[in-house]
Write an enzyme that holds these catalytic residues in place. Structure first.
Site, PDB file in Angstrom:
ATOM      1  N   GLY A  11       0.825  -1.202   0.000  1.00 25.27           N
ATOM      2  CA  GLY A  11       0.000   0.000   0.000  1.00 25.27           C
ATOM      3  C   GLY A  11       0.860   1.253   0.000  1.00 25.27           C
ATOM      4  O   GLY A  11       1.886   1.303   0.675  1.00 25.27           O
ATOM      5  N   ARG A  72       0.529  -5.708  -6.569  1.00 23.39           N
ATOM      6  CA  ARG A  72       0.606  -7.020  -5.920  1.00 23.39           C
ATOM      7  C   ARG A  72       1.250  -8.007  -6.889  1.00 23.39           C
ATOM      8  O   ARG A  72       1.116  -7.881  -8.098  1.00 23.39           O
ATOM      9  CB  ARG A  72      -0.785  -7.510  -5.534  1.00 23.39           C
ATOM     10  CG  ARG A  72      -1.449  -6.641  -4.472  1.00 23.39           C
ATOM     11  CD  ARG A  72      -2.731  -7.261  -3.966  1.00 23.39           C
ATOM     12  NE  ARG A  72      -3.374  -6.423  -2.968  1.00 23.39           N
ATOM     13  CZ  ARG A  72      -3.053  -6.417  -1.677  1.00 23.39           C
ATOM     14  NH1 ARG A  72      -2.082  -7.197  -1.248  1.00 23.39           N
ATOM     15  NH2 ARG A  72      -3.686  -5.631  -0.827  1.00 23.39           N
ATOM     16  N   ASP A 103       4.977  -4.718   5.966  1.00 23.57           N
ATOM     17  CA  ASP A 103       5.297  -6.072   6.405  1.00 23.57           C
ATOM     18  C   ASP A 103       5.415  -7.064   5.249  1.00 23.57           C
ATOM     19  O   ASP A 103       6.367  -7.846   5.174  1.00 23.57           O
ATOM     20  CB  ASP A 103       4.216  -6.533   7.390  1.00 23.57           C
ATOM     21  CG  ASP A 103       4.479  -7.933   7.912  1.00 23.57           C
ATOM     22  OD1 ASP A 103       3.747  -8.852   7.486  1.00 23.57           O
ATOM     23  OD2 ASP A 103       5.394  -8.119   8.728  1.00 23.57           O
ATOM     24  N   THR A 125       4.364   2.647   5.860  1.00 25.90           N
ATOM     25  CA  THR A 125       2.975   2.205   5.971  1.00 25.90           C
ATOM     26  C   THR A 125       2.248   3.106   6.955  1.00 25.90           C
ATOM     27  O   THR A 125       2.793   3.419   8.027  1.00 25.90           O
ATOM     28  CB  THR A 125       2.872   0.744   6.444  1.00 25.90           C
ATOM     29  OG1 THR A 125       1.529   0.453   6.866  1.00 25.90           O
ATOM     30  CG2 THR A 125       3.804   0.448   7.607  1.00 25.90           C
ATOM     31  N   ASP A 127      -0.119   2.406   8.818  1.00 20.11           N
ATOM     32  CA  ASP A 127      -0.562   1.690  10.017  1.00 20.11           C
ATOM     33  C   ASP A 127       0.445   1.752  11.159  1.00 20.11           C
ATOM     34  O   ASP A 127       0.105   1.435  12.299  1.00 20.11           O
ATOM     35  CB  ASP A 127      -0.841   0.220   9.684  1.00 20.11           C
ATOM     36  CG  ASP A 127      -2.087   0.035   8.846  1.00 20.11           C
ATOM     37  OD1 ASP A 127      -2.887   0.987   8.755  1.00 20.11           O
ATOM     38  OD2 ASP A 127      -2.266  -1.059   8.271  1.00 20.11           O
ATOM     39  N   ASP A 129       2.914  -0.258  11.845  1.00 18.35           N
ATOM     40  CA  ASP A 129       2.854  -1.594  12.450  1.00 18.35           C
ATOM     41  C   ASP A 129       4.086  -2.454  12.182  1.00 18.35           C
ATOM     42  O   ASP A 129       3.991  -3.682  12.154  1.00 18.35           O
ATOM     43  CB  ASP A 129       1.598  -2.332  11.963  1.00 18.35           C
ATOM     44  CG  ASP A 129       1.590  -2.538  10.456  1.00 18.35           C
ATOM     45  OD1 ASP A 129       2.440  -1.952   9.758  1.00 18.35           O
ATOM     46  OD2 ASP A 129       0.724  -3.291   9.970  1.00 18.35           O
ATOM     47  N   ARG A 171      -5.678  -2.655  10.417  1.00 19.26           N
ATOM     48  CA  ARG A 171      -6.179  -4.024  10.491  1.00 19.26           C
ATOM     49  C   ARG A 171      -5.678  -4.750  11.731  1.00 19.26           C
ATOM     50  O   ARG A 171      -6.434  -5.405  12.434  1.00 19.26           O
ATOM     51  CB  ARG A 171      -5.766  -4.789   9.227  1.00 19.26           C
ATOM     52  CG  ARG A 171      -6.299  -6.215   9.151  1.00 19.26           C
ATOM     53  CD  ARG A 171      -5.867  -6.852   7.840  1.00 19.26           C
ATOM     54  NE  ARG A 171      -4.405  -6.835   7.728  1.00 19.26           N
ATOM     55  CZ  ARG A 171      -3.754  -6.994   6.584  1.00 19.26           C
ATOM     56  NH1 ARG A 171      -4.411  -7.133   5.454  1.00 19.26           N
ATOM     57  NH2 ARG A 171      -2.438  -6.983   6.567  1.00 19.26           N
TER      58      ARG A 171
END
Length: 320
Positions: A11, A72, A103, A125, A127, A129, A171
């Site tokens: 992303g 992707r 990730d 990212t 997020d 994360d 998420r």
């Protein structure tokens, strides 16, 4: 090392372009050539590779998204696909890779390291994360986008005396919800790392209403549940009417913040340095305001849940 490659994967996040710029210019400063790999791992397999010059990355530091684009690649998940990627690297004389992403992108890098390709991974990212670093590229920009939305929605919530539920990305990690909820003065914040209690949410809403509060804001990370599902639960269990706003991909776009531009520049430059130093499988990150590099394997241990318990506790104390 005379020639390296750079790609963005997964992303998109504001600040990716600033990182690409830093990689290209730092590498050229160090006397290396830099190949831009377009469309992530899929583009690597297909040989979408071009030599980049100083001017190739001019006027991109302020732009969101990624000039190298992203895609992707189910094929890269296969041994045949990775062997084709390796073949392309050798054909273009690329001796090491800087991989900018999250990730999933780091997992792809780990597979290339097994095949003998030195990789330096830059965390990008929204997020936030990635284990091992306090901040990822894009988090601060997305955070400011969410806060801006919360401020505007609060105006409407106040005018119409309503409870609004704002669903944000996240998420597996709730950093975006937690930080934006605290900064935006949300009355309730739901994150994946902490099990929610519907009765507690209802009690807090009723308590606020009982003391004359005319509106409330609930921020929920998508990894907990959808905003619509939470709205349905509140109506079914307590008859509380709410309005839902799903911010979606607007969180990923836009010009990167000054902070994201700075850390992207720092991370990108350090990635070039570790390749020059002969390191093979490392991640770049930040701890205590200092840029660091560490073993890529640490990213996948998930020992760092990224949840700031004190911050979450504070958000509840201030939203009484």
């Amino acid at each position: 090392m005379k020639k390296i490659g750079v790609l963005t994967s997964g992303g998109d996040a504001p600040g990716m372009n600033a990182a690409v710029r830093a990689v290209v210019r730092k590498a050229i400063y160090e006397g290396m050539e830099v190949a831009g790999i377009f469309n992530g791992y899929e583009g690597l397999i297909q040989g979408k590779i071009e030599l980049l010059q100083l001017g190739s990355v001019g006027d991109i530091i302020q732009r969101g998204g990624t000039m190298l684009r992203s895609a992707r690649s189910p094929e890269f998940m296969t041994e045949e696909g990775r062997q084709e990627a390796l073949k392309q690297l050798k054909a273009h004389g690329i001796e090491g890779l800087v991989i900018i992403g999250g990730d999933g992108s780091f997992k792809g890098a780990a597979e290339l390291v097994k095949l003998g390709v030195p990789c330096a991974c830059v965390p990008a990212t929204i997020d936030n994360d990635i284990t091992g670093t306090q901040f990822t590229i894009g988090f601060d920009s997305a955070l400011n986008t969410v806060i801006d939305a919360i401020d505007k929605i609060r105006d409407t919530a106040t005018s119409h005396e309503r409870t609004f539920i704002i669903e944000v990305m996240g998420r597996d990690a709730g950093d975006l919800a937690l930080w934006s909820g605290l900064a935006g003065g949300a009355e309730t914040i739901l994150i994946p790392e902490v099990e929610y209690d519907l009765e507690d949410i209802i009690t807090r809403l009723k308590s606020g209403s009982g003391r004359g509060k005319k509106h409330s804001i609930i921020v929920v990370a998508e990894g907990v549940m959808s905003g619509t599902a939470l709205s349905d639960s509140l109506k079914r269990e307590a008859g509380i009417e709410t309005r839902v706003s799903v911010l979606g991909h607007i969180q990923r776009g836009g010009s990167p913040s000054a902070r994201d531009r700075v850390i992207a520049s720092q991370y990108g430059a350090r990635a070039v340095e570790v390749l020059k130093e002969g390191k093979r499988g490392v991640a770049i990150g930040m701890q205590n305001h200092t840029v660091i590099d560490y073993d890529l394997a640490i990213v996948f241990k998930r020992s760092d849940t990224k949840k700031d318990e004190e911050l979450y506790k504070l958000s509840k104390e201030l939203s009484i």
